[in-house]
Design a protein around this motif. Structure first.
Motif, mmCIF file in Angstrom:
data_model
loop_
_atom_site.group_PDB
_atom_site.id
_atom_site.type_symbol
_atom_site.label_atom_id
_atom_site.label_comp_id
_atom_site.label_asym_id
_atom_site.label_seq_id
_atom_site.Cartn_x
_atom_site.Cartn_y
_atom_site.Cartn_z
ATOM 1 N N ASN A 131 8.790 2.348 10.211
ATOM 2 C CA ASN A 131 8.622 3.446 9.239
ATOM 3 C C ASN A 131 8.955 2.944 7.890
ATOM 4 O OD1 ASN A 131 8.575 6.096 8.218
ATOM 5 N ND2 ASN A 131 9.417 7.209 10.221
ATOM 6 N N TRP A 132 9.010 3.890 6.917
ATOM 7 C CA TRP A 132 9.183 3.407 5.767
ATOM 8 C C TRP A 132 10.524 2.486 5.597
ATOM 9 C CZ3 TRP A 132 9.260 8.729 2.503
ATOM 10 C CH2 TRP A 132 7.837 9.313 2.616
ATOM 11 N N ASN A 187 0.964 -1.180 -0.090
ATOM 12 C CA ASN A 187 0.083 0.043 -0.030
ATOM 13 C C ASN A 187 1.000 1.283 0.035
ATOM 14 O OD1 ASN A 187 -2.589 -1.240 -0.189
ATOM 15 N ND2 ASN A 187 -2.229 -1.736 2.141
ATOM 16 N N GLY A 188 2.113 0.928 -0.235
ATOM 17 C CA GLY A 188 2.935 2.332 -0.297
ATOM 18 C C GLY A 188 4.042 2.184 -1.412
ATOM 19 N N SER A 189 4.634 3.190 -1.661
ATOM 20 C CA SER A 189 5.737 3.370 -2.874
ATOM 21 C C SER A 189 6.963 2.344 -2.363
ATOM 22 C CB SER A 189 6.245 4.626 -2.980
ATOM 23 O OG SER A 189 5.144 5.589 -3.479
ATOM 24 N N PHE A 227 7.197 1.786 1.541
ATOM 25 C CA PHE A 227 6.461 3.087 2.272
ATOM 26 C C PHE A 227 5.616 2.738 3.235
ATOM 27 C CE2 PHE A 227 8.453 6.793 -0.396
ATOM 28 C CZ PHE A 227 9.918 6.258 -0.236
ATOM 29 N N ASP A 228 4.852 1.631 2.974
ATOM 30 C CA ASP A 228 3.715 1.203 4.085
ATOM 31 C C ASP A 228 4.130 0.684 5.294
ATOM 32 O OD1 ASP A 228 4.308 -1.105 3.170
ATOM 33 O OD2 ASP A 228 2.256 -1.816 2.440
ATOM 34 N N ARG A 229 5.473 0.897 5.514
ATOM 35 C CA ARG A 229 6.061 0.183 6.463
ATOM 36 C C ARG A 229 5.952 -1.397 6.898
ATOM 37 N NH1 ARG A 229 5.157 4.710 11.188
ATOM 38 N NH2 ARG A 229 5.407 6.618 9.938
ATOM 39 N N TRP A 261 13.709 1.611 3.269
ATOM 40 C CA TRP A 261 14.337 2.394 2.061
ATOM 41 C C TRP A 261 15.871 1.857 1.728
ATOM 42 C CZ3 TRP A 261 13.011 8.039 0.382
ATOM 43 C CH2 TRP A 261 13.412 8.292 -0.906
#
Lengths: 466, 317
Positions: A325-326, A284-286, A303-305, A328
């Motif tokens: 958190n995200w 659900n995130g980048s 990015f949805d942790r 990366w």
């Protein structure tokens, strides 16, 4: 009801206007059109004025015109640096990690403080060459070049590499540079920005751009697209991974900022409509992190942790785990354990097959972790470098702290390089450091630029000449 | 210092950042609409301060003739200062009344600027920086990075047409802003220079920063124009005024009571009128709203003669 509201509004408005005009002296020349209820109490006549000289007025000092000017000038001058500091923009520096030279393990290629690529001799702590050189020109290139930032690591080109390929973020031009720094050549201009790392297989280079394009180019045929895929739903920031599958042959797993992983078939004979093998859309995130593949499973954070493990044959999710958190950072897999840090500063250890936590609690690095963890000290120490530049040594089995260093100057976002047993770290400024962990007090030593210039060094036993 | 950092980050910038993302989410995932709505909300919330500032500026503007008179009349600086203080006290004017609201608003503007710059996320570093500012709510994290396309703009990149719009809006913002009449030719010349310089400066800034910030400046300028115009009684403006460098005509708010008016007329007989020389295009020197209201009150009061005692014990003129 409406009438009441209107009346309230009118009363409020009337009071405001009365306040605004509380000094009739200002408007003495204006024909008065009306007066309001209660204005009698506000009437100002000379008799009602308070004595002017006995009681000191508040902010009396402000009434002095010259002083007032000085105060406002001082305030305005003080506000300029404050505003400048508060509105300063985060500059792009890039986080391309250092890579070793192919022929000489004492030479590393780094992103330097001038947003260029440099070859550094680790023994002499000297710069051998930089790309581009003086006046942004370089042998073999017709035009001058100016880079904004480097994010992807330089990658060796070909099976017997004499060149590495590199792409600057702005302009999105891909160059092949000789390891000895003698010349360079332009391979392809995407006319877009490139944040993802380049993927090289033989002479084929895969270039993912922020404009949702994936290009396959051949180093022997510069400035020509072999094939292209454009049906991505988001910008491409993460470095793709090249994998071999039974069902589809060779696939390029491309992470995208729309939260999908696209499995693209690399066979040059296929049409664009036949390229997509599968698409994973379970996040659900980048996805800006690089994809790491091991034993038929693709690992990546979002990015949805959450951190995900996906089967490369089918694109089915094998497991996912929560972070703080995200994500990366690229993961490190050692044996059955996968280590990854998130941008909250938590370092996680999961079983790579099940996704179960390997530690009782995540390790708190207390600042964003973008750099990939590395294992040193014969596998006894997991090194994690937080953005603050603090090197955390963690027990890879228990997740407990072994030691930490004082912060490296400036932020650290680039992955760590281990070459010839040396742990090298590059910060945002493009400075190179070495982590010395086998000392009594582990420390971080500047390599380039060196702490003391070689020309200033005094041989042991000889007095320093002043 | 840490406490100030806490106030700045945790109480101002971070909530605003998250609010902007929530707004963007609610407004069809359009970051442009989010910025517009967010700017309007923040400007609306600080409007009481803006209003106070406008009120003080206007009072200062209207006090100028009397100040000039005092300066001419009293050569002794001490005596002049006393008279000025007397005047300030008389009209209830606080010199800080204009500066304090302005300085209170500065941190809010800077925070707003920072929030927009941060959320535009033009570089990976900026986006990485954003991660630490977001709340844990999943829908906020899922919305990032925001869709930076808005109309003809890429909000992450500069835009020349937007820069032109910002320059024009800043020019008119300057024109609409209440200005004290220039005391001498030097001040007048400086005023004229500022009228041109600021739009050029802001236009130049807009070319060098992401368009998201340009949108913020544009909306701020438009909001400022509307509030100033509205506060100053919405005077009728000719087409010629729009292409001139004249300031906004002053619509006086004449609501003095009879006795005070008389006393003021007496004391100000020698002073130049606040509306003298004013190029106010409104025929009778009153804003339309007030004229409408007066018509309404006339209708309600019938043919009541002037000065008649009302039930509230005051007279209506």
């Amino acid at each position: 009801m409406r009438l009441r509201v209107r009346r309230r509004w009118f009363n409020r408005r009337r009071n405001e206007e009365a306040r605004d005009t509380e000094s009739p002296a200002l408007f003495s020349d204006v024909p008065s059109s009306r007066s309001f209820v209660g204005d009698v109490s506000r009437e100002t006549s000379p008799k009602q004025h308070p004595p002017t000289s006995h009681k000191p007025a508040p902010f009396r000092f402000m009434f002095h015109v010259k002083r007032r000017r000085r105060i406002f000038t001082a305030l305005a001058l003080a506000a300029i640096p404050l505003i400048a500091a508060c509105t300063s923009t985060t500059g792009s520096t890039g986080w391309a990690p250092p890579i070793p030279d192919i022929d000489d393990e004492n030479v590393v290629i780094i992103r330097n403080d001038d947003k260029k690529i440099s070859a550094i001799d680790l023994k002499d702590q000297t710069e051998l060459w930089r790309f581009p050189g003086e006046d942004d020109v370089f042998p073999g290139l017709a035009d001058s070049i100016e880079f904004k930032a480097f994010y992807g690591a330089p990658v060796p080109l070909g099976t017997d590499p004499e060149e590495f390929v590199v792409a600057g973020e702005e302009g999105g031009v891909v160059y092949a540079v000789r390891y000895d720094g003698s010349s360079a050549r332009l391979l392809f201009d995407t006319e877009d920005s490139i944040i993802a790392g380049l993927v090289v297989e033989g002479l084929t280079i895969y270039v993912a751009t922020t404009d949702k394009n994936l290009y396959a180019i051949n180093a022997d045929v510069p400035e020509t697209i072999t094939w292209q895929f454009q049906a991505f739903g988001g910008a491409l920031w993460g470095t793709p991974a090249l994998v071999q599958t039974e069902a589809f042959g060779q696939l390029l797993l491309v992470p995208a900022m729309d939260g999908h992983i696209y499995a693209i078939r690399t066979d040059p004979t296929l049409a664009e409509s036949e390229r997509l093998a599968w698409e994973f859309s379970g996040t659900n995130g980048s996805i800006a992190a690089n994809v790491h593949v091991e034993d038929g499973v693709a690992y990546f954070g979002s990015f949805d942790r959450h951190f995900y493990a996906v089967d490369i044959e089918t694109g089915a999710e094998k497991w996912s785990a929560n972070g703080d958190n995200w994500f990366w950072s690229s993961p490190l897999i050692v044996g059955d354990i996968l280590y990854a840090g998130d941008l909250e500063g938590s370092v996680w250890a999961w079983n790579k097959t099940t996704g179960n936590a390997a530690w009782q609690a995540p390790y708190p690095a207390e600042d964003e972790v973008r750099s990939r963890p590395v294992l040193v000290n014969d596998g006894d120490t997991l090194l994690v470098i937080a953005k603050s530049g603090v090197v955390h040594a963690i027990d890879p089995v228990t997740g407990l702290n072994q030691w930490t260093t004082v912060p490296i100057d400036d932020d650290v976002l680039a992955d760590t390089l281990i070459v010839a047993g040396r742990v090298l770290v590059s910060n945002d400024d493009g400075d190179l450091f070495e982590v010395l962990f086998d000392l009594d007090i582990p420390t971080v030593l500047p390599i380039f630029p060196p702490l003391i210039r070689r020309t200033e060094q005094t041989p042991p036993g000889e007095p320093r000449s002043n | 210092m840490e406490f100030l950092g806490f106030i700045w980050s945790d109480l101002l910038v971070n909530p605003m950042t998250n609010a902007l993302i929530v707004l963007t989410n609610g407004l069809f995932d359009s970051f442009g609409l989010g910025i517009i709505a967010f700017t309007l909300i923040i400007r609306g919330a600080t409007y009481p301060l803006t209003r106070r500032q406008l009120r003080t500026t206007r009072a200062m503007q209207e006090m100028q003739p009397r100040l000039q008179e005092i300066q001419k009349k009293y050569k002794d600086p001490k005596r002049r200062q006393e008279e000025m203080m007397k005047l300030y006290r008389e009209v209830g004017f606080n010199p800080l009344g204009c500066a304090v609201p302005f300085f209170i608003q500065i941190p809010v503007w800077i925070a707003l600027f920072q929030v927009i710059r941060r959320t535009v996320g033009t570089s990976p570093e900026a986006l990485l920086d954003l991660s630490g500012k977001l709340y844990e709510w999943s829908f906020i994290n899922e919305a990032v990075p925001l869709n930076s396309n808005f109309l003809f703009l890429d909000l992450g990149n500069p835009s020349i047409p937007l820069a032109i719009l910002v320059a024009v809006a800043t020019f008119y913002q300057q024109k609409f802003s209440p200005r004290s009449p220039a005391r001498d030719e030097r001040t007048a010349s400086m005023n004229r220079t500022m009228l041109w310089m600021l739009p050029i400066l802001f236009g130049w800034f807009t070319i060098t920063v992401p368009s998201g910030l340009g949108i913020y400046w544009l909306i701020t300028s438009l909001f400022s124009i509307v509030t100033t115009y509205s506060y100053n009684g919405r005077p009728r403006l000719s087409l010629r005024w729009f292409v001139s460098t004249d300031p906004l005509p002053v619509v006086p708010r004449g609501t003095a009571t009879a006795s005070s008016k008389a006393s003021q007329n007496q004391s100000n007989a020698a002073l130049p009128s606040a509306s003298n020389g004013d190029s106010n295009p409104v025929s009778d020197g009153q804003p339309r709203r007030r004229r409408r209201r007066r018509r309404r009150s006339r209708g309600a009061a019938g043919d009541r003669p002037e000065g008649t005692e009302t039930s509230h014990g005051t007279s209506e003129q």
